[in-house]
Motif scaffolding. Structure first.
Motif, PDB file in Angstrom:
ATOM      1  N   PHE A  56       0.836  -1.199   0.000  1.00 18.73           N
ATOM      2  CA  PHE A  56       0.000   0.000   0.000  1.00 18.73           C
ATOM      3  C   PHE A  56       0.871   1.250   0.000  1.00 18.73           C
ATOM      4  CE2 PHE A  56      -2.488   3.320   2.089  1.00 18.73           C
ATOM      5  CZ  PHE A  56      -3.653   3.289   1.318  1.00 18.73           C
ATOM      6  N   VAL A  57       1.863   1.277   0.870  1.00 17.68           N
ATOM      7  CA  VAL A  57       2.773   2.432   0.951  1.00 17.68           C
ATOM      8  C   VAL A  57       3.574   2.562  -0.347  1.00 17.68           C
ATOM      9  CG1 VAL A  57       4.810   3.353   2.146  1.00 17.68           C
ATOM     10  CG2 VAL A  57       2.905   2.396   3.452  1.00 17.68           C
ATOM     11  N   TRP A  58       4.039   1.435  -0.880  1.00 14.73           N
ATOM     12  CA  TRP A  58       4.830   1.447  -2.104  1.00 14.73           C
ATOM     13  C   TRP A  58       4.018   1.983  -3.283  1.00 14.73           C
ATOM     14  CZ3 TRP A  58       4.349  -1.354  -6.708  1.00 14.73           C
ATOM     15  CH2 TRP A  58       5.433  -1.264  -7.577  1.00 14.73           C
ATOM     16  N   ALA A  59       2.795   1.494  -3.448  1.00 13.00           N
ATOM     17  CA  ALA A  59       1.957   1.937  -4.560  1.00 13.00           C
ATOM     18  C   ALA A  59       1.536   3.397  -4.388  1.00 13.00           C
ATOM     19  CB  ALA A  59       0.728   1.043  -4.680  1.00 13.00           C
ATOM     20  N   MET A  60       1.263   3.800  -3.154  1.00 11.41           N
ATOM     21  CA  MET A  60       0.893   5.185  -2.905  1.00 11.41           C
ATOM     22  C   MET A  60       2.056   6.108  -3.273  1.00 11.41           C
ATOM     23  SD  MET A  60      -0.807   6.842   0.494  1.00 11.41           S
ATOM     24  CE  MET A  60       0.512   6.281   1.530  1.00 11.41           C
ATOM     25  N   ALA A  61       3.262   5.732  -2.905  1.00 11.26           N
ATOM     26  CA  ALA A  61       4.433   6.534  -3.266  1.00 11.26           C
ATOM     27  C   ALA A  61       4.641   6.541  -4.778  1.00 11.26           C
ATOM     28  CB  ALA A  61       5.678   6.008  -2.551  1.00 11.26           C
ATOM     29  N   GLY A  62       4.399   5.410  -5.414  1.00 12.42           N
ATOM     30  CA  GLY A  62       4.533   5.350  -6.867  1.00 12.42           C
ATOM     31  C   GLY A  62       3.591   6.304  -7.580  1.00 12.42           C
ATOM     32  N   PHE A  63       2.362   6.367  -7.113  1.00 15.62           N
ATOM     33  CA  PHE A  63       1.409   7.280  -7.730  1.00 15.62           C
ATOM     34  C   PHE A  63       1.627   8.725  -7.292  1.00 15.62           C
ATOM     35  CE2 PHE A  63      -0.844   3.375  -8.727  1.00 15.62           C
ATOM     36  CZ  PHE A  63      -1.250   3.646 -10.023  1.00 15.62           C
ATOM     37  N   ALA A  64       2.277   8.941  -6.170  1.00 14.79           N
ATOM     38  CA  ALA A  64       2.571  10.305  -5.723  1.00 14.79           C
ATOM     39  C   ALA A  64       3.628  10.962  -6.604  1.00 14.79           C
ATOM     40  CB  ALA A  64       3.021  10.304  -4.267  1.00 14.79           C
ATOM     41  N   THR A  65       4.423  10.160  -7.294  1.00 18.28           N
ATOM     42  CA  THR A  65       5.432  10.735  -8.186  1.00 18.28           C
ATOM     43  C   THR A  65       4.823  11.375  -9.427  1.00 18.28           C
ATOM     44  OG1 THR A  65       5.782   8.653  -9.359  1.00 18.28           O
ATOM     45  CG2 THR A  65       7.220   9.105  -7.484  1.00 18.28           C
ATOM     46  N   VAL A  66       3.638  10.908  -9.833  1.00 12.60           N
ATOM     47  CA  VAL A  66       3.056  11.362 -11.096  1.00 12.60           C
ATOM     48  C   VAL A  66       2.812  12.876 -11.125  1.00 12.60           C
ATOM     49  CG1 VAL A  66       1.112  11.109 -12.682  1.00 12.60           C
ATOM     50  CG2 VAL A  66       2.106   9.088 -11.596  1.00 12.60           C
ATOM     51  N   PRO A  67       2.070  13.463 -10.172  1.00 12.85           N
ATOM     52  CA  PRO A  67       1.861  14.909 -10.266  1.00 12.85           C
ATOM     53  C   PRO A  67       3.151  15.709 -10.083  1.00 12.85           C
ATOM     54  CG  PRO A  67       0.798  14.048  -8.292  1.00 12.85           C
ATOM     55  CD  PRO A  67       1.314  12.893  -9.066  1.00 12.85           C
ATOM     56  N   ALA A  68       4.043  15.219  -9.233  1.00 12.14           N
ATOM     57  CA  ALA A  68       5.301  15.940  -9.023  1.00 12.14           C
ATOM     58  C   ALA A  68       6.143  15.950 -10.296  1.00 12.14           C
ATOM     59  CB  ALA A  68       6.076  15.314  -7.867  1.00 12.14           C
ATOM     60  N   LEU A  69       6.232  14.819 -10.968  1.00  3.11           N
ATOM     61  CA  LEU A  69       7.005  14.771 -12.209  1.00  3.11           C
ATOM     62  C   LEU A  69       6.316  15.536 -13.334  1.00  3.11           C
ATOM     63  CD1 LEU A  69       8.252  11.085 -12.121  1.00  3.11           C
ATOM     64  CD2 LEU A  69       9.548  13.153 -11.635  1.00  3.11           C
ATOM     65  N   GLN A  70       4.981  15.537 -13.336  1.00  9.15           N
ATOM     66  CA  GLN A  70       4.245  16.293 -14.353  1.00  9.15           C
ATOM     67  C   GLN A  70       4.480  17.804 -14.183  1.00  9.15           C
ATOM     68  OE1 GLN A  70       2.875  14.948 -16.880  1.00  9.15           O
ATOM     69  NE2 GLN A  70       1.525  16.455 -17.724  1.00  9.15           N
ATOM     70  N   ILE A  71       4.445  18.266 -12.946  1.00  6.82           N
ATOM     71  CA  ILE A  71       4.724  19.684 -12.687  1.00  6.82           C
ATOM     72  C   ILE A  71       6.164  20.016 -13.075  1.00  6.82           C
ATOM     73  CG2 ILE A  71       5.010  21.395 -10.846  1.00  6.82           C
ATOM     74  CD1 ILE A  71       2.606  20.051  -9.456  1.00  6.82           C
ATOM     75  N   ASN A  72       7.075  19.112 -12.791  1.00  7.39           N
ATOM     76  CA  ASN A  72       8.476  19.302 -13.157  1.00  7.39           C
ATOM     77  C   ASN A  72       8.630  19.414 -14.679  1.00  7.39           C
ATOM     78  OD1 ASN A  72      11.124  19.651 -12.322  1.00  7.39           O
ATOM     79  ND2 ASN A  72      11.598  17.475 -12.492  1.00  7.39           N
ATOM     80  N   MET A  73       7.924  18.567 -15.418  1.00  8.69           N
ATOM     81  CA  MET A  73       7.987  18.635 -16.880  1.00  8.69           C
ATOM     82  C   MET A  73       7.416  19.943 -17.403  1.00  8.69           C
ATOM     83  SD  MET A  73       9.482  15.999 -18.114  1.00  8.69           S
ATOM     84  CE  MET A  73       9.001  15.937 -19.813  1.00  8.69           C
ATOM     85  N   MET A  74       6.332  20.409 -16.805  1.00  2.00           N
ATOM     86  CA  MET A  74       5.737  21.675 -17.234  1.00  2.00           C
ATOM     87  C   MET A  74       6.662  22.851 -16.917  1.00  2.00           C
ATOM     88  SD  MET A  74       2.902  20.832 -18.629  1.00  2.00           S
ATOM     89  CE  MET A  74       1.935  22.313 -18.708  1.00  2.00           C
TER      90      MET A  74
END
Length: 100
Positions: A56-74
């Motif tokens: 649960f913690v691993w998958a939650m952290a995995g999905f938490a990277t998505v918005p952070a990396l998307q903002i970084n790309m923008m």
């Protein structure tokens, strides 16, 4: 399965809030949590409840990277921000396809 399905919602929310707070620190912290959860699988895999909590913690952290990396790309793809964000999500989809 329900808990793993709940992870994208929680992870995206937490990742977005952290990325709004401090982008670089958020990405580093989320990846550190993911690395610790990956390392803990050896110790938690002997029983069902600890490994479920760990996943649960691993998958939650995995999905938490998505918005952070998307903002970084923008942020870094200012000239072609639409192309940069499209390539970022396309990369996630390629990872899903290869992983399957």
């Amino acid at each position: 399965m329900f808990l793993i399905g709940l992870d994208p919602t929680i992870g995206n929310y937490i990742g977005g809030r952290l990325a709004d707070w401090r982008l670089g620190t958020a990405v580093a912290g989320i990846l550190a949590v993911m690395a610790q959860a990956s390392a803990a699988i050896n110790w938690t895999s002997s029983a069902i409840t600890p490994v479920e909590i760990n996943l649960f913690v691993w998958a939650m952290a995995g999905f938490a990277t998505v918005p952070a990396l998307q903002i970084n790309m923008m942020k870094f793809g200012k000239v072609a921000s639409n192309l940069a964000s499209t390539l970022n999500i396309a990369t996630f989809n390629v990872g899903n396809a290869v992983g399957a």
